[in-house]
Design an enzyme around this catalytic site. Structure first.
Site, PDB file in Angstrom:
ATOM      1  N   GLY A  34      52.864  53.002  67.706  1.00  0.00           N
ATOM      2  CA  GLY A  34      53.605  52.045  66.881  1.00  0.00           C
ATOM      3  C   GLY A  34      54.332  51.018  67.723  1.00  0.00           C
ATOM      4  N   HIS A  37      52.148  45.354  68.853  1.00  0.00           N
ATOM      5  CA  HIS A  37      52.164  43.981  69.365  1.00  0.00           C
ATOM      6  C   HIS A  37      50.721  43.493  69.427  1.00  0.00           C
ATOM      7  CE1 HIS A  37      50.884  45.912  73.051  1.00  0.00           C
ATOM      8  NE2 HIS A  37      52.018  46.607  73.124  1.00  0.00           N
ATOM      9  N   HIS A  40      47.957  45.826  70.778  1.00  0.00           N
ATOM     10  CA  HIS A  40      47.425  46.817  69.835  1.00  0.00           C
ATOM     11  C   HIS A  40      46.467  46.145  68.849  1.00  0.00           C
ATOM     12  CE1 HIS A  40      51.516  48.735  70.728  1.00  0.00           C
ATOM     13  NE2 HIS A  40      50.670  49.662  71.099  1.00  0.00           N
ATOM     14  N   ASP A 154      46.680  51.244  79.899  1.00  0.00           N
ATOM     15  CA  ASP A 154      46.981  52.615  80.329  1.00  0.00           C
ATOM     16  C   ASP A 154      45.709  53.159  80.979  1.00  0.00           C
ATOM     17  OD1 ASP A 154      49.770  53.284  78.977  1.00  0.00           O
ATOM     18  OD2 ASP A 154      48.605  52.050  77.605  1.00  0.00           O
TER      19      ASP A 154
HETATM   20  P1  AMP Z   1      50.872  52.810  72.999  1.00  0.00           P
HETATM   21  O1  AMP Z   1      51.294  52.471  71.618  1.00  0.00           O
HETATM   22  O2  AMP Z   1      51.684  52.152  74.048  1.00  0.00           O
HETATM   23  O3  AMP Z   1      50.669  54.283  73.203  1.00  0.00           O
HETATM   24  O4  AMP Z   1      49.438  52.163  73.168  1.00  0.00           O
HETATM   25  C1  AMP Z   1      48.419  52.399  72.232  1.00  0.00           C
HETATM   26  C2  AMP Z   1      47.137  51.813  72.744  1.00  0.00           C
HETATM   27  O5  AMP Z   1      47.314  50.408  72.929  1.00  0.00           O
HETATM   28  C3  AMP Z   1      46.719  52.394  74.098  1.00  0.00           C
HETATM   29  O6  AMP Z   1      45.298  52.546  74.116  1.00  0.00           O
HETATM   30  C4  AMP Z   1      47.172  51.314  75.049  1.00  0.00           C
HETATM   31  O7  AMP Z   1      46.433  51.294  76.245  1.00  0.00           O
HETATM   32  C5  AMP Z   1      46.935  50.069  74.236  1.00  0.00           C
HETATM   33  N1  AMP Z   1      47.719  48.942  74.738  1.00  0.00           N
HETATM   34  C6  AMP Z   1      49.051  48.940  75.019  1.00  0.00           C
HETATM   35  N2  AMP Z   1      49.419  47.743  75.518  1.00  0.00           N
HETATM   36  C7  AMP Z   1      48.298  46.981  75.554  1.00  0.00           C
HETATM   37  C8  AMP Z   1      48.015  45.653  75.999  1.00  0.00           C
HETATM   38  N3  AMP Z   1      48.966  44.858  76.514  1.00  0.00           N
HETATM   39  N4  AMP Z   1      46.745  45.203  75.881  1.00  0.00           N
HETATM   40  C9  AMP Z   1      45.768  45.990  75.378  1.00  0.00           C
HETATM   41  N5  AMP Z   1      45.969  47.257  74.954  1.00  0.00           N
HETATM   42  C10 AMP Z   1      47.208  47.744  75.052  1.00  0.00           C
END
Ligand code: AMP
Length: 282
Positions: A34, A37, A40, A154
């Site tokens: 969640g 941005h 996501h 990540d």
């Molecule tokens: P998170 O909500 O931070 O756990 O991220 C969820 C998914 O979004 C994961 O697969 C992240 O690698 C991806 N993600 C987070 N930030 C970015 C970004 N700046 N660009 C592309 N994917 C992202």
């Protein structure tokens, strides 16, 4: 303001997906915590290219946060997230609470070796990848997704998930999507909102430093030499560097230079209380 439909129990999730399956739809999942941005949302766009229906999970997974990390204060912006997901025509938000994901008596952990044990984040966040691997395995099995999309942001996590899907014969195709950045190079992250104005101004130095280290390695510098210069540059700028290392892009095994195969540079560095990670290919 329109919002995407939600499911909050596994039974509800399965009923909706079964309906799609009866129509012959291919299903994708994009796991998130969640505080959505553009990064996501770009994953949802990628998922839509590979499937007819896209589920986005929103779950701040307690088991991947260590003691003293930011689980309690992690941003939770569900209403805004549901509205954002409608703008990219996601089909379903899977928003279990902790009791739905880990009911009383839950007692299984998926432990991945290989990339999960390559040091890097594992050395600084013990148990983190066990939490990630366990929740991602559950998400893949709950949805039975044909495709799952993760961000290269990540990068170690992406390799860990590839390994677990391969090892456990989970049939979902794992797709990595490129990192979305601010105009000044800072990788978008839900945690960027923790940065003070002063820290935010410094933060793009991470991306610039990675580009510089990559250029040095392409010009013939060893991994040790180039990454040491990068660490010094970040420390000079006021970061506390957890690591900045060159690794084999797929196995994450240590490399000493570009002759040894595709190289990925990975960094984790702290500005005040905020820990930022980033990576780039060489
Ligand atoms: P998170 O909500 O931070 O756990 O991220 C969820 C998914 O979004 C994961 O697969 C992240 O690698 C991806 N993600 C987070 N930030 C970015 C970004 N700046 N660009 C592309 N994917 C992202």
């Amino acid at each position: 303001m329109s919002k995407v439909q939600t499911a909050t129990t596994v039974a509800e999730l399965r009923a909706i997906i079964s309906g799609w399956r009866r129509e012959g739809a291919r299903v994708a999942i994009t796991p998130t915590m969640g505080a959505l941005h553009e990064g996501h949302l770009s994953l949802v766009e990628v998922a839509k290219k590979h499937a007819d229906r896209v589920v986005v999970s929103i779950f701040v997974n307690p088991t991947q946060f260590g003691h003293g990390e930011d689980f309690e204060r992690y941003p939770r912006t569900l209403e805004q997230d549901l509205a954002l997901l409608a703008t990219v025509s996601a089909d379903l938000a899977w928003t279990p609470d902790v009791a739905a994901m880990y009911p009383a008596g839950f007692d299984t952990t998926i432990k991945v070796g290989g990339p999960a044990k390559a040091g890097l984040d594992d050395a600084h966040r013990p148990g983190h990848f066990d939490g990630v691997a366990t929740v991602v395995t559950k998400l893949l099995l709950q949805t039975g997704a044909d495709v799952a999309v993760f961000g290269e942001k990540d990068y170690q996590q992406l390799q860990v998930i590839r390994q677990l899907a391969r090892d456990l014969n989970i049939p979902a195709e794992i797709i990595g999507a490129p990192t979305r950045r601010e105009a000044d190079g800072l990788a978008l992250s839900s945690r960027n909102r923790y940065l003070s104005a002063e820290e935010r101004a410094k933060a793009p130095e991470i991306h610039r430093t990675l580009q510089d280290v990559a250029a040095r390695m392409r010009a013939g510098a060893s991994a040790a030499e180039a990454t040491a210069a990068g660490v010094a540059r970040l420390e000079q700028a006021g970061f506390v560097v957890d690591y900045l290392l060159a690794r084999h892009a797929l196995t994450l095994a240590p490399v000493s230079g570009v002759a040894e195969g595709p190289v990925r540079l990975l960094v984790a560095a702290r500005l005040g209380a905020t820990r930022l990670i980033d990576n780039t290919g060489v």
